[in-house]
Design an enzyme around this catalytic site. Structure first.
Site, PDB file in Angstrom:
ATOM      1  N   LYS A  52       0.842  -1.203   0.000  1.00 27.04           N
ATOM      2  CA  LYS A  52       0.000   0.000   0.000  1.00 27.04           C
ATOM      3  C   LYS A  52       0.873   1.248   0.000  1.00 27.04           C
ATOM      4  O   LYS A  52       0.618   2.207  -0.741  1.00 27.04           O
ATOM      5  CB  LYS A  52      -0.924  -0.007   1.228  1.00 27.04           C
ATOM      6  N   GLN A  96      -4.639  -1.349   9.720  1.00 29.75           N
ATOM      7  CA  GLN A  96      -4.557  -2.691   9.136  1.00 29.75           C
ATOM      8  C   GLN A  96      -5.119  -3.729  10.108  1.00 29.75           C
ATOM      9  O   GLN A  96      -4.781  -3.743  11.291  1.00 29.75           O
ATOM     10  CB  GLN A  96      -3.088  -3.004   8.795  1.00 29.75           C
ATOM     11  N   ASP A 119     -10.616   3.174   3.971  1.00 29.01           N
ATOM     12  CA  ASP A 119     -10.800   1.721   3.929  1.00 29.01           C
ATOM     13  C   ASP A 119     -12.281   1.364   3.747  1.00 29.01           C
ATOM     14  O   ASP A 119     -12.611   0.240   3.377  1.00 29.01           O
ATOM     15  CB  ASP A 119     -10.331   1.123   5.266  1.00 29.01           C
TER      16      ASP A 119
HETATM   17  N1  GUN Z   1      -6.801  -6.837   6.318  1.00 31.83           N
HETATM   18  C1  GUN Z   1      -7.091  -7.585   5.243  1.00 31.83           C
HETATM   19  N2  GUN Z   1      -7.605  -6.808   4.259  1.00 31.83           N
HETATM   20  C2  GUN Z   1      -7.639  -5.561   4.745  1.00 31.83           C
HETATM   21  C3  GUN Z   1      -8.055  -4.311   4.198  1.00 31.83           C
HETATM   22  O1  GUN Z   1      -8.520  -4.178   3.063  1.00 31.83           O
HETATM   23  N3  GUN Z   1      -7.908  -3.244   5.011  1.00 31.83           N
HETATM   24  C4  GUN Z   1      -7.423  -3.348   6.263  1.00 31.83           C
HETATM   25  N4  GUN Z   1      -7.347  -2.253   7.005  1.00 31.83           N
HETATM   26  N5  GUN Z   1      -7.025  -4.475   6.806  1.00 31.83           N
HETATM   27  C5  GUN Z   1      -7.129  -5.572   6.034  1.00 31.83           C
END
Ligand code: GUN
Length: 301
Positions: A52, A96, A119
Site C-alpha cells: 500500500k 490494518q 478503507d
Molecule cells: N486486512 C485484510 N484486508 C484488509 C483491508 O482491506 N484493510 C485493512 N485495514 N485491513 C485488512
C-alpha cells in the site's frame, strides 16, 4: 478454458487515471496523504502494508506507515488514531486488520474520522454503500466491481452468488452489486457457513465470488459451465518443497474450476492489486473533497 481477469493490469489502469488527478491536486498545492497503521508483526499484514505504501508513492501521494508494537495499549492506539484524525496533511487513515487480540477492532474502527475512512469500514461508509449514496466504498468489494466492469462483464440481471458474509467483503459487496447502476443491477445471494447445500446455490450462479478464507474451497463440481469466478481469498498453505515453506492460493480450486469458467481471477494478481488501487482512489477523492475540487467519486463506473 477461462479468460484470466487480470487484476494487475486493471489496477495499473486505475493508478494511471489517479496520477492525472494527483497532478491536478498538485496544481492546487495539495498532496493526497495516506496514513497506514500496522500493529504487531502479522506476516501477511506486513506485506500488504508495504504494498500500500509503495503504490501510494508510485502515484505521487504521500504515505506514512506507522508500525506500532503488538503490546500497545488501547489508550495509546486511540491517541495515535486521534492524532491522525487531527492531522490536516492526512486525507486517508487505514488501520490494518487483524489487530492483536486485546484490542477491540470495532470501537477502534469507529474512532477513525468518517471523512478520512478510505478503507470504507466505518459504519457511516457502510451505510452510504447500502443506501447507494456517494461515500468511501470498501476497497476489496469495490475492486471486484471495477475489475468485472472494466473487463466488460455486465451484471445486469445476473445472479451473483457470494460465498462469505464478512463485514470487509461479503456484506458490502452484496450491497454494491444490488444497486441500480451500470456496474451493478445484479440479483445477489449471500451464502455462508450456515448455508444448507451450498453447492446448490453456487451451481446456479452466473457469477461466483469466493470470500470465505478457506484454501481451495470452491471446486469444479460447484460451478456451472461458463460461470464467471472471482477469488477474493489469499491463503498460505504449507509446502515444505518451497524455499518459503508455503505457497499462496485462493479460496477457489483453480485447476478444477478454470476449465469450466468463462472468466476467472488468478491468485495472486487478481483481486489483491485492485484492493490497493481502490484504496488510493478513495484517498485521492478525499483530498479532492478537501481541496474543493468537484470530482466524481466513482469515475470507474
Ligand atoms: N486486512 C485484510 N484486508 C484488509 C483491508 O482491506 N484493510 C485493512 N485495514 N485491513 C485488512
Amino acid at each position: 478454458m477461462a479468460q484470466i481477469l487480470d487484476g494487475k493490469k486493471v489496477a495499473q489502469e486505475v493508478r494511471s487515471l489517479l496520477k492525472g488527478r494527483v497532478a491536478r491536486l498538485a496544481d492546487k498545492g495539495v498532496v493526497p496523504g495516506l496514513s497506514v497503521t500496522l500493529v504487531g508483526e502479522d506476516a501477511a499484514s506486513k506485506v500488504y502494508v508495504a504494498s500500500k505504501d509503495a503504490a501510494a508513492k508510485e502515484v505521487g501521494m504521500m504515505a506514512s506507515t506507522h508500525r506500532l508494537p503488538a503490546d500497545i495499549s488501547e489508550a495509546e492506539l486511540r491517541a495515535h488514531l486521534i492524532a491522525q484524525n487531527n492531522d490536516p496533511s492526512v486525507h486517508g487513515i487505514l488501520l490494518q486488520l487483524p489487530l492483536p487480540k486485546h484490542l477491540p477492532e470495532d470501537s477502534l474502527l469507529n474512532l477513525i474520522a468518517a471523512d478520512k475512512d478510505v478503507d470504507g469500514f466505518h459504519p457511516v461508509s457502510l451505510g452510504n454503500v447500502m443506501l447507494g449514496r456517494p461515500g468511501f466504498k470498501p476497497c476489496t468489494p469495490w475492486g471486484v466491481q471495477v475489475l468485472l466492469h472494466r473487463a466488460g462483464i455486465s451484471l445486469k440481471g445476473k445472479h451473483v452468488v457470494i460465498v462469505g458474509r464478512s463485514n470487509i467483503v461479503g456484506k458490502p459487496l452484496a450491497n454494491l452489486l444490488v444497486q441500480k447502476a451500470a456496474d451493478a443491477d445484479a440479483t445477489v445471494t449471500v451464502c455462508h457457513s450456515g448455508t444448507r447445500d451450498l453447492a446448490r446455490f453456487t451451481r446456479e450462479a452466473d457469477v461466483v465470488v469466493a470470500a470465505i478464507g478457506r484454501a481451495e474451497f470452491i471446486t469444479g463440481d460447484m460451478v456451472r459451465e461458463g460461470a464467471v469466478v472471482v477469488d477474493v481469498g489469499i491463503n498460505r498453505v504449507e509446502d515444505a518443497s518451497l524455499p518459503k515453506g508455503y505457497r499462496l492460493c485462493g479460496d477457489v480450486h483453480f485447476a478444477s474450476v478454470e476449465p469450466k469458467a468463462s472468466f476467472i481471477t488468478p491468485v495472486p494478481g487478481g483481486v489483491g492489486p485492485m484492493t490497493i488501487a481502490m484504496l488510493l482512489a478513495n484517498t485521492v477523492w478525499s483530498a479532492e473533497l478537501k481541496a474543493g475540487i468537484d470530482s466524481k467519486h466513482d469515475p470507474f463506473q
